[in-house]
Scaffold this active site. Structure first.
Site, PDB file in Angstrom:
ATOM      1  CB  CYS A 337      47.878   9.751  91.027  1.00 29.92           C
ATOM      2  SG  CYS A 337      47.961  11.383  90.774  1.00 29.92           S
ATOM      3  NE  ARG A 366      49.271  19.214  94.773  1.00 33.91           N
ATOM      4  CZ  ARG A 366      48.839  19.032  93.568  1.00 33.91           C
ATOM      5  NH1 ARG A 366      48.831  20.209  92.799  1.00 33.91           N
ATOM      6  NH2 ARG A 366      48.272  18.047  93.120  1.00 33.91           N
ATOM      7  CD  GLN A 384      43.934  17.062  92.737  1.00 36.05           C
ATOM      8  OE1 GLN A 384      44.101  16.040  93.211  1.00 36.05           O
ATOM      9  NE2 GLN A 384      45.068  17.689  91.815  1.00 36.05           N
ATOM     10  CG  ASP A 386      42.224  13.271  91.123  1.00 35.97           C
ATOM     11  OD1 ASP A 386      42.379  13.615  89.755  1.00 35.97           O
ATOM     12  OD2 ASP A 386      43.347  13.076  91.805  1.00 35.97           O
ATOM     13  CG  HIS A 388      43.566   8.760  88.896  1.00 39.52           C
ATOM     14  ND1 HIS A 388      43.560   9.251  90.166  1.00 39.52           N
ATOM     15  CD2 HIS A 388      44.542   9.637  88.413  1.00 39.52           C
ATOM     16  CE1 HIS A 388      44.179  10.188  90.299  1.00 39.52           C
ATOM     17  NE2 HIS A 388      44.744  10.508  89.503  1.00 39.52           N
ATOM     18  CE  LYS A 472      50.311  20.081  80.719  1.00 39.66           C
ATOM     19  NZ  LYS A 472      50.268  20.864  81.749  1.00 39.66           N
ATOM     20  CG  HIS A 518      46.816  11.615  86.269  1.00 41.53           C
ATOM     21  ND1 HIS A 518      47.152  11.507  87.339  1.00 41.53           N
ATOM     22  CD2 HIS A 518      48.058  11.285  85.312  1.00 41.53           C
ATOM     23  CE1 HIS A 518      48.035  10.843  87.709  1.00 41.53           C
ATOM     24  NE2 HIS A 518      48.787  10.814  86.291  1.00 41.53           N
TER      25      HIS A 518
HETATM   26 ZN   LIG Z   1      46.436  12.064  89.270  1.00 39.38          ZN
END
Ligand SMILES: [Zn+2]
Ligand SMILES: [Zn+2]
Length: 570
Positions: A337, A366, A384, A386, A388, A472, A518
């Site tokens: 992000c 992580r 991910q 991912d 945005h 969320k 996200h």
């Molecule tokens: Zn994010």
């Protein structure tokens, strides 16, 4: 008389002091036989406990999660009773229900214990269950409770009593066994018809490694013998489908101590599978107006100071990367992000440009504790799927609907047809702990609820489960074996646009903050592939399968022709 309101909204009159069991009896005898406990004004109670005032009552059976938990926790008491009978002098720690079954932490003193002892304990438990011993509740003073466990010599119960307030202490007794417990429990041990002890492990008292290690015995019980048989079959099947086992057999991925624990490496066939998945999603995303981007694996410390992550990097995570430049620090990126926020700022944005949707198969790192690592589901480096979305507040609902649509398309294409959406909203009693204006929260929460409704999603709403920066929606998926997985998250964020000072020019010619969403339909490619392998037992749909055909000449004569065909593939 008191008024009892039932879940269907109907309300009936009962005598003061009635019990959930009596309420069930007044409805039907069959129901009464199946009631394990009751939810009374939101609290779980014994079905035999007297209700003294108007109340909302939900009768709990084996079909309710709280009913099962009560059943399993009561089974822990039954196991403790059996242990005390078989091994006098055993001391008891705690015995909670878990997701499936229960455990009890016990101290056998000098006695050696192993799974060889399971059979004897199961037999004793069944014998005690057949006696239909009632679980009876009794309030005791703290002094009397201390006296009881001092005489019994159980230092663990005495330790637990330290933290309890006088006037709120209860004992439960079934047969010869008495335990310190706030309850609730099932009416009697006779409900427990099938028992299996599963596992034995060590567990430090209160999870503190400076304290004594106790023996943790795991078990599971059922109200019907056939349910135990089914459960054991499911476990066998799950072992066969274990993605770590199939991943090796199908040559999909590997780990190497030398490369580092929790760092998966995708073998050629696994890479083929992974790329097919990525292409499939990219194609769907491009159709939905996403733009693919690529960002580096590391980011400067300043990026994470702005995003707020820097404060959170403790000694328990990956440490900064130093450079020859004095004092300069970089971090492995834990999420994509912050990079995407900087990309949004690449040029001025107008209200007409929104939504901007940046998608990236972004690899993040992580540091998970080594004990937590598990195949592809808990790793230290993962990719991910991912994206945005930066949009205007009035676009949140439409964007949510589009993301839901995309997630459902993914699930449908991959054969996940059993799911529920969990919507996490803020705690209305405690608005101060969330950032963002009241108005925006209301807008986003309403948008999510309406989007889910309009898309016909089965939902549960959890109050107080939202992150401090926004509400969320998570998809909880059941796989072919009925196990639940959390896949696909859509999260509204008011925090990062603020921290990165993201802006767009509105139709009023003034600067406004965009809302950030996200979202990741797979979650991560690693975790998703793990779930997929176990869901389809390694038999992937043909379009995904790493090996889609084999050329097999039926006689030597055709070998050359076969080779030619094989070459044409490239
Ligand atoms: Zn994010
Ligand atoms: Zn209990």
């Amino acid at each position: 008389m008191i008024n009892i309101t039932l879940p269907d909204g109907s309300s009936r009159q009962y005598e003061k002091g009635t019990t959930a069991h009596q309420i069930a009896l007044s409805i039907s005898e069959g129901l009464a036989r199946n009631v394990l406990a009751a939810e009374v004004n939101g609290e779980i109670w014994d079905s035999s406990r007297a209700i003294e005032a108007d109340a909302t009552v939900k009768l709990l059976t084996w079909n309710d999660t709280a009913g099962k938990a009560t059943f399993w926790h009561s089974s822990a008491h039954l196991m403790a009773e059996a242990l005390e009978a078989l091994y006098p002098g055993t001391k008891f720690g705690i015995g909670p229900a878990i997701e499936t079954g229960f455990y009890y932490d016990v101290d056998f003193g000098e006695r050696e214990f192993s799974s060889d002892d399971f059979k004897a304990i199961e037999t004793k438990m069944l014998e005690l269950a057949k006696q239909k011993e009632e679980f009876s509740r009794k309030s005791v003073s703290k002094a009397d409770a201390i006296k009881y466990f001092t005489e019994k010599g159980d230092e663990y119960k005495l330790d637990l009593l330290q933290g309890l307030d006088d006037g709120k202490i209860t004992f439960y007794t079934q047969g010869e066994f008495t335990d310190l417990c706030r309850g609730p429990h099932i009416p009697n041990t006779g409900f427990i018809k099938a028992i299996k002890l599963m596992n034995v492990a060590g567990a430090y008292w209160r999870g503190d490694e400076t304290k004594k290690q106790l023996t943790r015995i795991y078990g599971v019980t059922f109200p019907k013998a056939s349910e135990l048989t089914e459960y054991l079959l499911m476990i066998e099947e799950a072992k066969k489908r274990d993605h770590r086992k199939l991943g090796k057999e199908l040559e999909l991925f590997m780990f190497s101590e030398k490369v580092g624990a929790g760092l998966p490496m995708w073998l050629p066939k696994g890479t083929a599978l992974r790329e097919r998945l990525a292409q499939f999603l990219t194609k769907a995303q491009v159709k939905s107006g996403y733009e693919q981007v690529v960002t580096p694996h590391i980011g400067h410390k300043n990026l994470y100071v702005t995003s707020g992550h820097y404060e959170k990097y403790g000694k328990d995570s990956f440490q900064p990367i130093k450079t020859p430049q004095e004092g300069e620090e970089f971090f492995l990126k834990p999420m994509n992000c912050p990079h995407h926020c900087e990309m949004y700022k690449f040029k001025p944005r107008s209200y007409k440009d929104l939504p901007v949707r940046f998608a990236e198969f972004g690899t993040v790192y992580r540091y998970e504790q080594s004990g937590e690592l598990h195949g592809l589901t808990r790793v230290r480096g993962f990719t991910q799927d991912d994206a945005h979305l930066f949009c205007r507040p009035d676009q949140v609902k439409e964007e949510f609907k589009k993301v839901i649509d995309l997630v459902l398309y993914v699930f449908k294409s991959l054969g996940f047809d059993n799911y529920i959406a969990q919507i996490s909203l803020r705690d209305p009693e405690n608005k101060a702990k969330y950032i963002g204006s009241d108005e925006n929260w209301k807008l986003a929460e309403t948008a999510i609820i309406e989007a889910a409704e309009e898309m016909g999603l089965p939902t549960v709403v959890e109050l107080g489960e939202a992150a401090f920066y926004g509400p969320k929606l998570d998809f909880m998926v059941k796989d072919a074996l009925g196990r639940k997985w959390q896949l696909g998250t859509i999260q509204v964020d008011y925090n990062l646009p603020e921290r990165f000072e993201l802006e767009y020019t509105g139709s009023d010619n003034l600067k406004h903050r965009p809302v950030m969403i996200h979202r990741a339909p797979f979650g991560s490619l690693e975790r998703f592939v793990a779930v997929l392998i176990e869901h389809c037992a390694g038999n992937f749909p043909l379009w995904l399968s790493p090996e889609q055909y084999i050329i097999l000449p039926i006689s030597e004569k055709y070998e050359e022709y076969a080779k030619r065909k094989e070459n044409q593939r490239c």
